[in-house]
Structure formats: structure tokens, C-alpha cells
Design a protein around this motif. Structure first.
Motif, PDB file in Angstrom:
ATOM      1  N   ALA A   1     -11.417   0.621  -4.854  1.00  0.00           N
ATOM      2  CA  ALA A   1     -10.423   0.314  -5.884  1.00  0.00           C
ATOM      3  C   ALA A   1      -9.168   1.153  -5.682  1.00  0.00           C
ATOM      4  O   ALA A   1      -8.040   0.644  -5.760  1.00  0.00           O
ATOM      5  N   GLN A   2      -9.364   2.427  -5.402  1.00  0.00           N
ATOM      6  CA  GLN A   2      -8.219   3.317  -5.188  1.00  0.00           C
ATOM      7  C   GLN A   2      -7.444   2.905  -3.942  1.00  0.00           C
ATOM      8  O   GLN A   2      -6.200   2.900  -3.936  1.00  0.00           O
ATOM      9  N   ARG A   3      -8.148   2.538  -2.888  1.00  0.00           N
ATOM     10  CA  ARG A   3      -7.484   2.142  -1.647  1.00  0.00           C
ATOM     11  C   ARG A   3      -6.714   0.825  -1.819  1.00  0.00           C
ATOM     12  O   ARG A   3      -5.584   0.689  -1.319  1.00  0.00           O
ATOM     13  N   LEU A   4      -7.298  -0.124  -2.519  1.00  0.00           N
ATOM     14  CA  LEU A   4      -6.602  -1.390  -2.756  1.00  0.00           C
ATOM     15  C   LEU A   4      -5.315  -1.181  -3.553  1.00  0.00           C
ATOM     16  O   LEU A   4      -4.294  -1.823  -3.287  1.00  0.00           O
ATOM     17  N   MET A   5      -5.365  -0.266  -4.518  1.00  0.00           N
ATOM     18  CA  MET A   5      -4.164  -0.003  -5.293  1.00  0.00           C
ATOM     19  C   MET A   5      -3.102   0.694  -4.448  1.00  0.00           C
ATOM     20  O   MET A   5      -1.890   0.424  -4.601  1.00  0.00           O
ATOM     21  N   ALA A   6      -3.531   1.577  -3.555  1.00  0.00           N
ATOM     22  CA  ALA A   6      -2.569   2.217  -2.654  1.00  0.00           C
ATOM     23  C   ALA A   6      -1.913   1.171  -1.754  1.00  0.00           C
ATOM     24  O   ALA A   6      -0.703   1.227  -1.487  1.00  0.00           O
ATOM     25  N   GLN A   7      -2.694   0.201  -1.297  1.00  0.00           N
ATOM     26  CA  GLN A   7      -2.140  -0.885  -0.489  1.00  0.00           C
ATOM     27  C   GLN A   7      -1.163  -1.726  -1.305  1.00  0.00           C
ATOM     28  O   GLN A   7      -0.113  -2.142  -0.800  1.00  0.00           O
ATOM     29  N   ALA A   8      -1.510  -1.974  -2.567  1.00  0.00           N
ATOM     30  CA  ALA A   8      -0.618  -2.755  -3.423  1.00  0.00           C
ATOM     31  C   ALA A   8       0.710  -2.027  -3.622  1.00  0.00           C
ATOM     32  O   ALA A   8       1.781  -2.647  -3.591  1.00  0.00           O
ATOM     33  N   ALA A   9       0.649  -0.717  -3.830  1.00  0.00           N
ATOM     34  CA  ALA A   9       1.878   0.064  -3.984  1.00  0.00           C
ATOM     35  C   ALA A   9       2.740  -0.021  -2.725  1.00  0.00           C
ATOM     36  O   ALA A   9       3.975  -0.171  -2.808  1.00  0.00           O
ATOM     37  N   GLU A  10       2.099   0.031  -1.572  1.00  0.00           N
ATOM     38  CA  GLU A  10       2.829  -0.059  -0.309  1.00  0.00           C
ATOM     39  C   GLU A  10       3.477  -1.438  -0.155  1.00  0.00           C
ATOM     40  O   GLU A  10       4.611  -1.551   0.332  1.00  0.00           O
ATOM     41  N   VAL A  11       2.790  -2.462  -0.593  1.00  0.00           N
ATOM     42  CA  VAL A  11       3.342  -3.820  -0.527  1.00  0.00           C
ATOM     43  C   VAL A  11       4.570  -3.944  -1.427  1.00  0.00           C
ATOM     44  O   VAL A  11       5.555  -4.600  -1.061  1.00  0.00           O
ATOM     45  N   VAL A  12       4.523  -3.328  -2.597  1.00  0.00           N
ATOM     46  CA  VAL A  12       5.689  -3.348  -3.482  1.00  0.00           C
ATOM     47  C   VAL A  12       6.892  -2.702  -2.798  1.00  0.00           C
ATOM     48  O   VAL A  12       8.025  -3.184  -2.905  1.00  0.00           O
ATOM     49  N   ILE A  13       6.636  -1.630  -2.057  1.00  0.00           N
ATOM     50  CA  ILE A  13       7.722  -0.922  -1.362  1.00  0.00           C
ATOM     51  C   ILE A  13       8.261  -1.738  -0.196  1.00  0.00           C
ATOM     52  O   ILE A  13       9.471  -1.919  -0.047  1.00  0.00           O
ATOM     53  N   THR A  14       7.353  -2.230   0.652  1.00  0.00           N
ATOM     54  CA  THR A  14       7.759  -2.885   1.905  1.00  0.00           C
ATOM     55  C   THR A  14       8.047  -4.365   1.749  1.00  0.00           C
ATOM     56  O   THR A  14       8.740  -4.951   2.585  1.00  0.00           O
ATOM     57  N   GLN A  15       7.472  -4.987   0.700  1.00  0.00           N
ATOM     58  CA  GLN A  15       7.566  -6.434   0.508  1.00  0.00           C
ATOM     59  C   GLN A  15       7.073  -7.176   1.751  1.00  0.00           C
ATOM     60  O   GLN A  15       7.634  -8.210   2.151  1.00  0.00           O
ATOM     61  N   ASP A  16       6.007  -6.647   2.333  1.00  0.00           N
ATOM     62  CA  ASP A  16       5.390  -7.213   3.528  1.00  0.00           C
ATOM     63  C   ASP A  16       4.411  -8.310   3.096  1.00  0.00           C
ATOM     64  O   ASP A  16       3.346  -8.019   2.540  1.00  0.00           O
ATOM     65  N   VAL A  17       4.753  -9.550   3.365  1.00  0.00           N
ATOM     66  CA  VAL A  17       3.936 -10.678   2.914  1.00  0.00           C
ATOM     67  C   VAL A  17       2.571 -10.674   3.594  1.00  0.00           C
ATOM     68  O   VAL A  17       1.542 -10.939   2.962  1.00  0.00           O
ATOM     69  N   ASP A  18       2.539 -10.387   4.899  1.00  0.00           N
ATOM     70  CA  ASP A  18       1.265 -10.381   5.617  1.00  0.00           C
ATOM     71  C   ASP A  18       0.320  -9.328   5.041  1.00  0.00           C
ATOM     72  O   ASP A  18      -0.881  -9.579   4.872  1.00  0.00           O
ATOM     73  N   ALA A  19       0.857  -8.153   4.743  1.00  0.00           N
ATOM     74  CA  ALA A  19       0.033  -7.095   4.150  1.00  0.00           C
ATOM     75  C   ALA A  19      -0.447  -7.502   2.763  1.00  0.00           C
ATOM     76  O   ALA A  19      -1.577  -7.190   2.363  1.00  0.00           O
TER      77      ALA A  19
END
Length: 222
Positions: free
Chosen positions: A128-146
């Protein structure tokens, strides 16, 4: 004026990242409190959720102010509207982390999770913690594939959730009804937390492309 306007939009994005970091940390700490029977840590998670609520209110106020003053259109409008929805997902994650911590507090000085399920719950909390960290990174990068990858990574959470039910339904279950209820609830909290993290990522997909995540994958709608 346009520079100040885009600074406002950037500040909304920054607020989302801060919320994501806070709730990600909260679910990790709540998991530790649950498994270790740490009352002080559980209390700290419960009280810290107020900060998440404050951030959501501030973000909503800023988003509404942008709508009122700037009347954004096209992509900028998607930024504001999507941000409001993401903030609601993140606020709910904070509540779910708080629920885990409250369960730890309620069972103190005992531990809510029996020894034979500790490893599964630990993995759920870490995931759960890792998925949220990934979500935060996606918000920053706006990387659609990620962002699309996040939904695939969530499959493991669903698998762990099923494993819990298999334990509960096993004839060898010896931990009683109360513990069964606790395990059922905590499994649901982690599963829903992960769903909200995926939702944040899917909203980024919509923000960037104007299409929903299910329309961009071969797996069908989420």
C-alpha cells in the motif's frame, strides 16, 4: 498574470503530492503500530490525519478560487477538476490509514493480527505504501505508462486480499470470531487504500490524455 495563474496550478499539484506522501507514510506507520501493538505510534497516526484534512481543505479552496477567478478551459480545467477528485481519493486514504491505527489502539495491549497472518499483513502494508509512492511520482511526472502500470501492480494486493479470506475460511482457523472480524476489516482497509492509489494514477491519465485509463489499455475498463 499567466505566470501567476500557472503558479497557482502548480501549487495545487504540489499539494496533492504532499497529501500522497503523508498518507503513504501514515499507512506504513499504522501497519507497524498494528503488528507491534505500538499504542503511541497508533495515536500519532490517528492525530496526524488532521494535517491531511487541512491540506485537502486548502487545496479545495485554491482550486475553487482558480475556477472563480480564471475560468479555465480545456487542459487547465481538467487540471483543476481532476485535482479535486484526486484530493478526495487521498483524503480517503488518510482515513483508511487512521482505521488501521484505531484497530491497533482498540486491541492494545494485545495484537489484532495473529502470528500466522503477520507476514501477509506486513506485505499488504508495504505494498500500500509503495503504490502510494508510485502514485505521487505519477502526479509529479504525469507519466501515462507509469500510471497504467500502477493498476497492474495492484493485482498483488488483490491476491493478498484473497489469501486472507482463504485463511479465514480454513477449517483450521483457531483465532475466534473477533479476530476474524479484525482481519476482515484490516484486509479491506488495505485493499481500498490501494484502489484509491490506482484511482489517483488513473485520474492523471485522464488529465494528460483526456481519455479514461480503461480506454487506453487492452485489459478493458478498470
Amino acid at each position: 498574470m499567466r505566470g501567476a495563474y500557472h503558479e497557482e496550478l502548480d501549487s495545487i499539484s504540489d499539494g496533492l503530492v504532499e497529501m500522497a506522501n503523508l498518507v503513504g507514510s501514515a499507512i506504513g506507520l499504522a501497519t507497524t503500530a498494528l503488528l507491534d501493538g505500538d499504542l503511541r505510534l497508533a495515536e500519532s497516526v490517528i492525530s496526524a490525519d488532521e494535517k491531511v484534512d487541512d491540506l485537502q481543505r486548502d487545496l479545495e479552496n485554491r482550486a475553487i478560487a482558480v475556477l472563480a477567478r480564471q475560468q479555465p478551459v480545456a487542459t487547465d480545467l481538467r487540471v483543476v477538476v481532476t485535482s479535486l477528485r484526486m484530493s478526495a481519493d487521498l483524503e480517503r486514504c488518510g482515513v483508511l490509514a487512521q482505521h488501521v491505527a484505531k484497530l491497533a489502539r482498540m486491541r492494545y495491549p494485545q495484537r489484532a493480527v495473529p502470528r500466522d497472518l503477520r507476514r501477509t499483513i506486513l506485505e499488504m502494508g508495504q505494498l500500500a505504501q509503495r503504490l502510494m509512492a508510485q502514485a505521487a511520482e505519477v502526479v509529479i511526472t504525469q507519466d501515462v505508462d507509469a500510471a497504467l502500470q500502477l493498476e497492474k501492480d495492484d493485482d498483488r494486493m488483490d491476491e493478498l486480499h484473497r489469501m486472507l479470506f482463504q485463511h479465514l475460511m480454513d477449517d483450521r482457523w483457531q483465532h475466534g470470531v473477533e479476530t476474524a472480524v479484525d482481519v476482515t476489516l484490516v484486509g479491506r482497509y488495505y485493499e481500498r487504500f490501494a484502489d484509491h492509489a490506482v484511482s489517483v494514477a488513473q485520474r492523471v491519465v485522464y488529465l494528460v490524455t483526456g481519455e479514461h485509463a480503461g480506454e487506453l489499455t487492452t485489459d478493458g475498463p478498470a
